[in-house]
Design an enzyme around this catalytic site. Structure first.
Site, PDB file in Angstrom:
ATOM      1  N   GLY A   1       1.029  -1.365   0.454  1.00 11.51           N
ATOM      2  CA  GLY A   1       0.152   0.124   0.047  1.00 11.51           C
ATOM      3  C   GLY A   1       0.793   1.596  -0.108  1.00 11.51           C
TER       4      GLY A   1
ATOM      5  N   ARG B   1     -20.825  12.641  12.678  1.00  9.94           N
ATOM      6  CA  ARG B   1     -20.767  11.812  11.199  1.00  9.94           C
ATOM      7  C   ARG B   1     -21.913  11.127  11.423  1.00  9.94           C
ATOM      8  NH1 ARG B   1     -15.062  11.128   7.986  1.00  9.94           N
ATOM      9  NH2 ARG B   1     -14.857  13.491   7.415  1.00  9.94           N
TER      10      ARG B   1
ATOM     11  N   GLU C   1      -5.341   3.177   7.721  1.00  9.97           N
ATOM     12  CA  GLU C   1      -7.109   2.902   8.236  1.00  9.97           C
ATOM     13  C   GLU C   1      -6.953   1.170   7.644  1.00  9.97           C
ATOM     14  OE1 GLU C   1     -11.520   3.017   5.261  1.00  9.97           O
ATOM     15  OE2 GLU C   1      -9.609   3.863   4.843  1.00  9.97           O
TER      16      GLU C   1
END
Length: 656
Positions: A54, A345, A444
């Protein structure tokens, strides 16, 4: 595993604990831990190999930092360039406890807001460290030339984000992720040029190599030639992002997938809190069945935009400019006067759904509902002037206009919640090491910092914190015992990993069924959104598990994968990813079913307060759910990591 089956779906194993976390006052733990960790002298670093999967913010910053330190780094990405990683799509900003506005911010307040925003389901130690190193990130990025917005006097500007009452978010218009990734990418490219990092673009990790219980390499497919390659190292770092695309429609780039993490999970890495999914409130609404992804509108827009719906259903078809103020319901300002449009959120998303479920949604009907609410800048344009609004949000407004054909300077934007970020991920300890020694997980892809709901502008913060500051200071404690015994390419564990990849590819190509890969992915997404999305029920989750199992059986009987293995083959790439999503989706539903509470963005209909707010059950669920792979025909095993709060008081969240 002899433990009895629970609900006929899973077993419970031994508890798990983070034994790497140091003792002592929380403000001193990270400094003490860095000192206590072993060192690797510069000459020995040249003998050590690290694989990083990544090249987003976590992967690129880790690669650049470890390369600069003198390790031999192999960096992998499936894109044609590291700077196409999905981090580039982040818009609104990055948090840091600098207190430039003098409005009461501090490391402790950022720590507190993050734990509270995550609904008290994150570790104190990891979260405090994140807040502690946040200020260093800004200094690092400024030194790299990241063009943060500045005030009139030249100081870096800040804006607010949801869930907090201070301004701590640094930003570069609506392009913050792009600018930060370019900074990390340049640092990575410097090391590539220096020879300390070797870059493998257009390569996808398809298997983890585990030798004598330790992560020692990966099997990757060259996505252009189709060649299956073996890469060995002393340690492996996964920085492969989140798994929001299990829902098919999400704000993630279409290539985002769970395969790297899931392959590691099947080799013994525990997967923590898989059901913890963030639903972002500020996305362009779904427009029909033709869509393959959704587009995010930055949460920063909620600083100046006001969210509303008509008070009366009969007004929903009207031009919003024809609806007078007295007939508008600014429902977030009404329900949460202290935070207004800047609630977290999860709360903003759930209330938008509630308004649409009441029949007060706006925009075209999709199915039986109008799935949209207004985000209106009329008041801000009147107060600040159009030029000032354009300077702050111009590229976001332009993007909205290009996608919808509507001018948000003239007509309110329409927004609706969509799957965005995943708080769950591979379980890691304080050192970011998974349950497989030698496997480290950053950004993440791990679960460690956000609990059940991530506050806006904290994803970029965690990615860069892990890559620039945390991982380089923890992986050295493991590498200090190396270099480890060299592994031959003929080692049985390597051959087994190679064979498993080859056999899987040939199986997928040989099914030759009637249905496309995308059709399976879309059906899985419908199941996940309907039953494991914003609102969940016991009955719905059980139904989802049965539906996913049936869909997975059909996939392996009836999927049609076009093309061949020894060439560029996007159908084959998708098939492998969807196969992993089908397994992950079932685990997500099992995790959601066992957690019988409303927490963060995960509203369990059976667990709510009298006024319809989320109701946690700390007496039963104050733990991390870390799941062990149960085998091809087995059941997953739940290991609980107890969460202890010593420095923050547990209480029900309130933003009113």
């Amino acid at each position: 595993m002899t433990a009895p089956l629970i609900e006929g779906l899973y077993r419970e194993g031994d508890p798990i604990a983070d034994t790497a976390a140091p003792d002592g006052p929380i403000a001193e733990k990270w400094t003490k831990h860095q000192f206590d960790n072993q060192l690797v002298n510069p000459a020995n670093r040249r003998k050590l190999d690290v694989i990083i999967v990544g090249t987003g913010l976590a992967g690129a910053s880790a690669g650049a930092t470890l390369g600069e330190a003198g390790y031999n780094v192999k960096s992998f990405c499936y894109q044609d360039s590291p700077r196409r990683a999905h981090s580039i799509a982040a818009q609104g900003g990055i948090n840091a406890a600098k207190n430039y506005k003098g409005d009461g911010d501090s490391i402790y307040r950022l720590f507190y807001d993050t734990v509270k925003g995550g609904d008290y389901r994150s570790r104190e130690d990891n979260t405090y460290r994140l807040a502690e190193v946040s200020a260093d990130i800004i200094d690092q990025c400024v030194a790299q030339g990241v063009p943060f917005a500045r005030e009139y006097g030249g100081l870096l500007d800040n804006r607010s984000f949801g869930g907090v009452q201070v301004s701590r978010t640094f930003y570069a218009r609506g392009q913050t992720g792009q600018q930060l990734l370019i900074g990390a990418y340049q640092a990575l490219e410097r090391q590539i040029a220096a020879g300390s990092v070797k870059m493998y673009s257009r390569h996808e990790m398809l298997e983890l190599i585990v030798v004598d219980g330790k992560a020692r390499g990966i099997i990757a497919r060259d996505m252009v030639s189709g060649e299956i390659e073996t890469h060995l190292a002393d340690a492996v770092v996964l920085a492969s992002g989140g798994y929001g695309n299990v829902y098919f429609l999400s704000t993630n780039a279409m290539g985002c997938n769970v395969t790297a993490s899931w392959r590691a999970h099947r080799k013994g890495a525990y997967f923590a809190n898989p059901c913890y999914t963030q639903i972002h409130p500020t996305c362009i609404p779904v427009s029909g069945e033709h869509q393959s992804k959704l587009t995010l509108m930055s949460e920063s827009l909620r600083n100046d935009g006001r969210i509303w719906v008509p008070k009366r259903r009969e007004d929903c078809e009207k031009d919003p400019r024809d609806i007078p103020e007295e007939d508008r319901d600014y429902y977030l300002e009404r329900l949460y006067p202290s935070f207004g449009n800047l609630v977290p959120r999860d709360i903003a998303s759930r209330q938008a759904k509630n308004m649409c479920d009441e029949g007060r949604g706006v925009g075209p009907k999709v199915g039986d509902f109008r799935r949209g609410v207004y985000l209106d800048f009329k008041e801000a344009i009147g107060r600040l002037g159009e030029d000032a609004v354009r300077a702050k949000y111009g590229n976001l407004f332009d993007m909205y206009k290009q996608i919808t054909g509507e001018d948000p300077y003239q007509v309110p934007m329409r927004i609706y919640p969509a799957v965005h970020y995943t708080m769950g991920g591979l379980w890691v300890d304080y050192d970011l090491q998974a349950t497989i020694p030698g496997l480290f997980v950053a950004g993440e892809a791990n679960f460690s910092d956000h609990g059940a709901n991530r506050l806006g502008a904290s994803a970029l913060m965690q990615g860069l914190a892990d890559g620039y500051f945390v991982l380089p200071n923890t992986i050295r404690n493991y590498l200090a015992d190396g270099p480890y015994e060299a592994i031959d390419a003929k080692h049985p564990a390597v051959i087994e990993a190679q064979d498993s990849v080859e056999n899987r590819i040939q199986t997928l190509l040989g099914i030759n069924g009637d249905r496309s890969v995308d059709s399976f992915h879309k059906e899985l997404g419908h199941i996940m959104w309907e039953y494991c999305g914003m609102e969940r029920t016991d009955e719905g989750l059980r139904k989802a598990i049965d539906l996913i199992r049936s869909l997975r059986d059909e996939f392996w009987r009836n999927v049609r994968v076009l093309g061949a293995a020894d060439t560029l083959n996007q159908s084959l790439e998708k098939a492998g990813r969807v196969a992993d999503f089908l397994e992950l989706g079932e685990l997500m539903c099992i995790d959601a079913l066992h957690r019988r509470e409303s927490c963060g963005g995960h509203f369990r209909a059976e667990s709510q307060t009298e006024d319809g707010e989320a109701l946690r059950h700390d007496d039963e669920f104050l733990y991390v759910g870390a799941w062990e792979w149960g085998g091809e025909d087995g059941n997953p095993v739940l290991h609980k990591e107890a969460l202890e709060y010593e420095f923050i008081e547990l209480k029900q969240r309130s933003y009113k």
